[in-house]
Motif scaffolding. Sequence first.
Motif, PDB file in Angstrom:
ATOM      1  N   TYR A  62       0.858  -1.205   0.201  1.00 52.56           N
ATOM      2  CA  TYR A  62       0.106  -0.051   0.211  1.00 52.56           C
ATOM      3  C   TYR A  62       0.817   1.198   0.032  1.00 52.56           C
ATOM      4  O   TYR A  62       0.674   2.128  -0.739  1.00 52.56           O
ATOM      5  N   GLY A  63       2.196   1.148   0.894  1.00 56.38           N
ATOM      6  CA  GLY A  63       2.905   2.422   0.658  1.00 56.38           C
ATOM      7  C   GLY A  63       3.523   2.861  -0.546  1.00 56.38           C
ATOM      8  O   GLY A  63       3.695   3.896  -0.831  1.00 56.38           O
ATOM      9  N   MET A  69       3.167   3.440   7.077  1.00 49.77           N
ATOM     10  CA  MET A  69       2.887   3.459   5.646  1.00 49.77           C
ATOM     11  C   MET A  69       1.773   4.227   4.886  1.00 49.77           C
ATOM     12  O   MET A  69       2.151   4.524   3.918  1.00 49.77           O
ATOM     13  N   ARG A 122       2.235   7.378   5.607  1.00 49.38           N
ATOM     14  CA  ARG A 122       2.955   8.642   5.704  1.00 49.38           C
ATOM     15  C   ARG A 122       2.839   9.304   7.145  1.00 49.38           C
ATOM     16  O   ARG A 122       1.507   9.513   7.251  1.00 49.38           O
ATOM     17  N   ASP A 155      -3.949  10.255   5.008  1.00 53.83           N
ATOM     18  CA  ASP A 155      -4.570   9.024   4.315  1.00 53.83           C
ATOM     19  C   ASP A 155      -5.595   8.354   5.424  1.00 53.83           C
ATOM     20  O   ASP A 155      -4.709   7.754   6.367  1.00 53.83           O
ATOM     21  N   ILE A 194      -6.739   5.332   4.814  1.00 56.23           N
ATOM     22  CA  ILE A 194      -6.823   3.801   4.735  1.00 56.23           C
ATOM     23  C   ILE A 194      -6.051   3.255   5.703  1.00 56.23           C
ATOM     24  O   ILE A 194      -6.521   2.140   6.472  1.00 56.23           O
ATOM     25  N   PRO A 195      -4.820   3.455   6.100  1.00 59.47           N
ATOM     26  CA  PRO A 195      -3.902   2.625   6.873  1.00 59.47           C
ATOM     27  C   PRO A 195      -4.634   2.785   8.387  1.00 59.47           C
ATOM     28  O   PRO A 195      -4.317   1.884   9.061  1.00 59.47           O
TER      29      PRO A 195
END
Lengths: 541, 111
Positions: A188-189, B46, B48, B70, B72-73
């Motif tokens: 994903y990253g 991940m 950021r 973000d 989603i993570p």
Amino acid sequence: MNWLHHLIILPILLPIITAAALIPVDERNRTLKGVIAFASTVVVFIISILLMRMASSSGEGETGASVYLLGNWPAPFGIVLVLDRLSALMLVLTGLLAMATQGFSMAKWHRAGYHFHSLFQLMLAGLNGAFLTGDLFNLFVFFEMMLAASYGLLLHGSGPMRVKAGLHYIAVNLAASSLFLIGVSLIYGATGTLNMADLAMRITTIGPESRMLMEAGAALLGIAFLVKAGMWPLGFWLPATYSAATPPVAAIFAILTKVGVYILLRLSMLLFGSDAGASLGFGQPVLLYGGLLTIGFGAIGVLASQAMGRLAGYCVLVSSGTLMAAIGLGNGAVIGGALFYLVSSTLTICAFFLLIELVERARDAGADVLAVTMEAYGDVDENEAEKEGGVAVPGTMAVLGLCFCACAILLSGLPPLSGFLAKFAMLHGLFNPGSFGDDAPVSGAEWAYTALLILSGLAAMIAMNRVGIRTFWTSIEGTIPRVFLIEITPVLLLLTACVFLSFQAGPVMRYMDATAKSLGEPQNYIGRVMSAPRAGPAAGE
Amino acid sequence: MELVLSAGIGVLTASGVWLLFRPRTYQVIIGLSLLSYAVNLFIFGMGRLRVNAPPVLEPGGAGGLLTHTDPIPQALVLTAIVIGFAMTALFLVVLLASRGFTGTDHVDGRE
């Protein structure tokens, strides 16, 4: 978008609902619980067959991937379920195995502990979900659901041996799940998406620094699945676990290794297939040589095992090693045969696990090593079982012996049954990748694969002969096991399915080849997922 | 912040892996827990690292990469935490059962 389309969600939903509904039912009504759960499994199996027809018929020559948008969000944002020929095939296989093992468990094994049927249904939901999902994180969720239920099922029946095996199994799988998560988040990253189709599109365009991260993520993800599939240095837990589980549980576990294989196949064809650009064929050497080592290790284990449970466990390793190496060869013509092998070997191993228990029942009283281990398992209430089991089968030894022979022929890949046809189809694809008579050069690894495929069959034959002679011909006590109709029918069903595969090899092989062909052309799958139409208000969702 | 987060993940993973290879069941379960904390932080990283940026849109307000982080993570971490909890609880039960059957807390059931 017609009502048939909504069938895609049912193989996941129905088992979950059944599992939940069965929990409040009192444990004393085990037969009722069993019948309800069995009915649900049969319905899911019928739905799977309908889905298989849907996947193979929609549009001649197309992949026929049907996409189901959960929550009606468009594809790269929402979670999708994707039904194509491969997932439909796995659904039908799961359904068949589930019906057989569940029927078998109803003779006595579901009495060995609590909530057997709920756990079983949850595992089916996880399995079906893992086969249907088109999203990496959703895959993790279904994978965990399947594993969580499998922990419970492994511990079913309790006893020191099972708890010890369960402890190791859970620790190994939890560590593997951590790797799975790290892999998913790295992917994903690096790419910004978890949708498999979207991922396959973006892989071609990402820069070199992201590519490295993405490949590292894919490698970690791969390790998690290789642990599940039991590749050589990662699969030592497998024989001990499978031989400690109760027979119906060990039999349904035969499909759990195939989940790892399925996902490896799906991802390597989709992400690192023909259009992958710089990542073309990523990880294939690992799969190939790892698979070869697994076959070798499994074959040695087959020869070395004394107890039949361990023998079957090593057969599982041989089977998944064969499949991993076939994926690693990266040859489209082999994949068709490998899928045939997957179906045939899974059915055989499942039947063999069920058969072992019936055969060894005769030896319970015997003063050999097995009896000691049997005792250590903590036994089920035998007296109760014998009263309520149902009709006993006449000519028991003859029926058991015939089933055992069929298993031996199938496991060692001798003609005329489907084990032979599967190996033949793989080797045929290996030596004639284009069409018949097309003699392409054959590499060293391919020769090694051929040799190991044949030698592992020989090892299986020697081991099965030895075990068979010891069990059926030199039995000292001469006690005939009491086998009930409900127990032998599932074994016969699975073996009949293998015989059916042998007689109908033509149509089945055409389906497998079409599946392999559609896997080799991921553009079609990607296109279907990315352009999946949303259901309008008129569809009345 | 990057340094602290990466050092944290590193230390947690290293201790987790070390404990995972120890022979006592209790050490194994603590190792698995530490490992799952490290993984959760890693997933978070991940997406950021951003300070003072909400992951959820306000009603009526427009969202964008400049003002929002973000989501989603963060959603993934939540799911991973829940699953991790359940698995740890289950493992504890098996640990106790093993202790009861064998009378020792060695992972192989014997010293």
